[in-house]
Design a protein around this motif. Structure first.
Motif, PDB file in Angstrom:
ATOM      1  N   LEU A  83       0.827  -1.203   0.000  1.00 53.47           N
ATOM      2  CA  LEU A  83       0.000   0.000   0.000  1.00 53.47           C
ATOM      3  C   LEU A  83       0.865   1.258   0.000  1.00 53.47           C
ATOM      4  O   LEU A  83       0.502   2.275  -0.607  1.00 53.47           O
ATOM      5  N   THR A  84       2.015   1.193   0.654  1.00 52.62           N
ATOM      6  CA  THR A  84       2.944   2.321   0.660  1.00 52.62           C
ATOM      7  C   THR A  84       3.478   2.592  -0.746  1.00 52.62           C
ATOM      8  O   THR A  84       3.593   3.751  -1.164  1.00 52.62           O
ATOM      9  N   ARG A  85       3.816   1.524  -1.466  1.00 51.34           N
ATOM     10  CA  ARG A  85       4.278   1.692  -2.856  1.00 51.34           C
ATOM     11  C   ARG A  85       3.164   2.274  -3.718  1.00 51.34           C
ATOM     12  O   ARG A  85       3.417   3.148  -4.564  1.00 51.34           O
ATOM     13  N   PHE A  86       1.938   1.802  -3.521  1.00 49.86           N
ATOM     14  CA  PHE A  86       0.802   2.348  -4.276  1.00 49.86           C
ATOM     15  C   PHE A  86       0.630   3.833  -3.992  1.00 49.86           C
ATOM     16  O   PHE A  86       0.407   4.636  -4.906  1.00 49.86           O
ATOM     17  N   ASP A  87       0.746   4.217  -2.723  1.00 47.90           N
ATOM     18  CA  ASP A  87       0.631   5.622  -2.342  1.00 47.90           C
ATOM     19  C   ASP A  87       1.708   6.458  -3.015  1.00 47.90           C
ATOM     20  O   ASP A  87       1.453   7.576  -3.474  1.00 47.90           O
ATOM     21  N   PHE A  88       2.914   5.917  -3.100  1.00 46.61           N
ATOM     22  CA  PHE A  88       4.024   6.630  -3.737  1.00 46.61           C
ATOM     23  C   PHE A  88       3.706   6.914  -5.204  1.00 46.61           C
ATOM     24  O   PHE A  88       3.825   8.065  -5.666  1.00 46.61           O
ATOM     25  N   TYR A  89       3.308   5.894  -5.944  1.00 44.35           N
ATOM     26  CA  TYR A  89       3.054   6.074  -7.375  1.00 44.35           C
ATOM     27  C   TYR A  89       1.781   6.879  -7.628  1.00 44.35           C
ATOM     28  O   TYR A  89       1.682   7.585  -8.644  1.00 44.35           O
ATOM     29  N   LEU A  90       0.834   6.805  -6.717  1.00 44.85           N
ATOM     30  CA  LEU A  90      -0.355   7.649  -6.827  1.00 44.85           C
ATOM     31  C   LEU A  90       0.042   9.120  -6.766  1.00 44.85           C
ATOM     32  O   LEU A  90      -0.461   9.946  -7.537  1.00 44.85           O
ATOM     33  N   ARG A  91       0.969   9.437  -5.891  1.00 48.29           N
ATOM     34  CA  ARG A  91       1.424  10.828  -5.771  1.00 48.29           C
ATOM     35  C   ARG A  91       2.211  11.267  -7.003  1.00 48.29           C
ATOM     36  O   ARG A  91       2.130  12.426  -7.409  1.00 48.29           O
ATOM     37  N   VAL A  92       2.970  10.335  -7.589  1.00 52.01           N
ATOM     38  CA  VAL A  92       3.685  10.663  -8.826  1.00 52.01           C
ATOM     39  C   VAL A  92       2.691  11.038  -9.923  1.00 52.01           C
ATOM     40  O   VAL A  92       2.864  12.047 -10.633  1.00 52.01           O
ATOM     41  N   VAL A  93       1.639  10.228 -10.066  1.00 54.66           N
ATOM     42  CA  VAL A  93       0.601  10.519 -11.061  1.00 54.66           C
ATOM     43  C   VAL A  93      -0.071  11.849 -10.764  1.00 54.66           C
ATOM     44  O   VAL A  93      -0.332  12.658 -11.677  1.00 54.66           O
ATOM     45  N   LEU A  94      -0.354  12.109  -9.481  1.00 54.33           N
ATOM     46  CA  LEU A  94      -0.996  13.366  -9.089  1.00 54.33           C
ATOM     47  C   LEU A  94      -0.114  14.563  -9.426  1.00 54.33           C
ATOM     48  O   LEU A  94      -0.592  15.574  -9.946  1.00 54.33           O
ATOM     49  N   ILE A  95       1.167  14.460  -9.137  1.00 57.18           N
ATOM     50  CA  ILE A  95       2.105  15.557  -9.432  1.00 57.18           C
ATOM     51  C   ILE A  95       2.109  15.865 -10.923  1.00 57.18           C
ATOM     52  O   ILE A  95       1.989  17.028 -11.339  1.00 57.18           O
ATOM     53  N   ILE A  96       2.241  14.830 -11.739  1.00 57.42           N
ATOM     54  CA  ILE A  96       2.283  15.032 -13.198  1.00 57.42           C
ATOM     55  C   ILE A  96       0.973  15.635 -13.686  1.00 57.42           C
ATOM     56  O   ILE A  96       0.961  16.583 -14.490  1.00 57.42           O
ATOM     57  N   GLY A  97      -0.152  15.111 -13.181  1.00 60.55           N
ATOM     58  CA  GLY A  97      -1.458  15.603 -13.611  1.00 60.55           C
ATOM     59  C   GLY A  97      -1.687  17.049 -13.234  1.00 60.55           C
ATOM     60  O   GLY A  97      -2.170  17.854 -14.052  1.00 60.55           O
ATOM     61  N   LEU A  98      -1.342  17.413 -11.997  1.00 59.92           N
ATOM     62  CA  LEU A  98      -1.563  18.787 -11.552  1.00 59.92           C
ATOM     63  C   LEU A  98      -0.640  19.776 -12.252  1.00 59.92           C
ATOM     64  O   LEU A  98      -1.059  20.893 -12.595  1.00 59.92           O
TER      65      LEU A  98
END
Length: 221
Positions: A113-128
């Protein structure tokens, strides 16, 4: 109190608890690194540090949809209400993820779940960043340039948080050794250098938060 003022209050509270929690975390970290203190005292400092850090962790997923809600209420965020709803669902899901990681420490699923959270934030950063750049270039979706800049700064704050997480990887193993009785100079040096390497990015987060607060005051004017 109107709905607009209530949302603004919640948005401001997220800013206060994010910055205040960061300050508490920073101050406690100074005691975590002190090799002249006993391991028990340093462990207490770490507990305080992690407790203070929960404010920023919980406020980050909340401050974004609250800001978008304010922008939509004032006509600055030109999207159909359904897209605002999508933003709320996404961010509340993100908040639930953060809460799960906090309250389920030690569970077998936490590393995945920690790894998922990490990559979710990467996607969020790129999207924003993409959305902020598009809005600045076209004046579409976000009516005011300062609002697009705020969104871009928020994305960079999330990025700073990820960099801090990566720089603390060696801290975890060194801290485990310290708690196991290895109070050697090399272990203490690893703990000090890990936390020291994070401080520039902590300062950047503070600057970004203050910049976004200043842009937020522009909305009132």
């Amino acid at each position: 109190m109107s709905a607009y003022l209530f949302v603004k209050l919640l948005h401001n509270l997220c800013f206060v608890y994010w910055l205040g929690g960061d300050l508490g975390t920073f101050y406690a970290s100074r005691y975590v690194t002190r090799s002249d203190l006993s391991p028990q005292a340093r462990s207490t400092a770490l507990t305080i540090m992690m407790g203070c850090d929960q404010g920023p962790r919980f406020c980050m997923p909340l401050i974004l949809p609250l800001g978008l809600q304010l922008a939509h209420m004032t006509g600055q965020f030109s999207v159909a209400p359904v897209w605002l709803g999508v933003a709320w669902v996404f961010c509340l899901g993100w908040l639930a993820l953060v809460a799960t990681l906090h309250f389920a420490q030690g569970k077998s699923f936490v590393p995945a779940l920690t790894r998922f959270d990490f990559y979710l934030r990467v996607v969020l950063i790129i999207g924003l960043l993409a959305l902020a750049g598009y809005a600045l270039a076209t004046n579409f979706i976000l009516a005011a340039d300062w609002l697009a800049i705020k969104l871009g700064i928020f994305a960079l704050l999330v990025l700073c948080g990820l960099i801090i997480r990566m720089r603390l990887k060696l801290f975890g193993s060194a801290w485990g050794e310290l708690m196991s009785g290895n109070d050697s100079a090399s272990v203490n040096q690893t703990i000090r250098s890990s936390i020291a390497s994070c401080r520039p990015f902590v300062f950047l987060i503070w600057v970004g938060l203050l910049a976004n607060a200043a842009y937020g005051l522009h909305l009132i004017n």
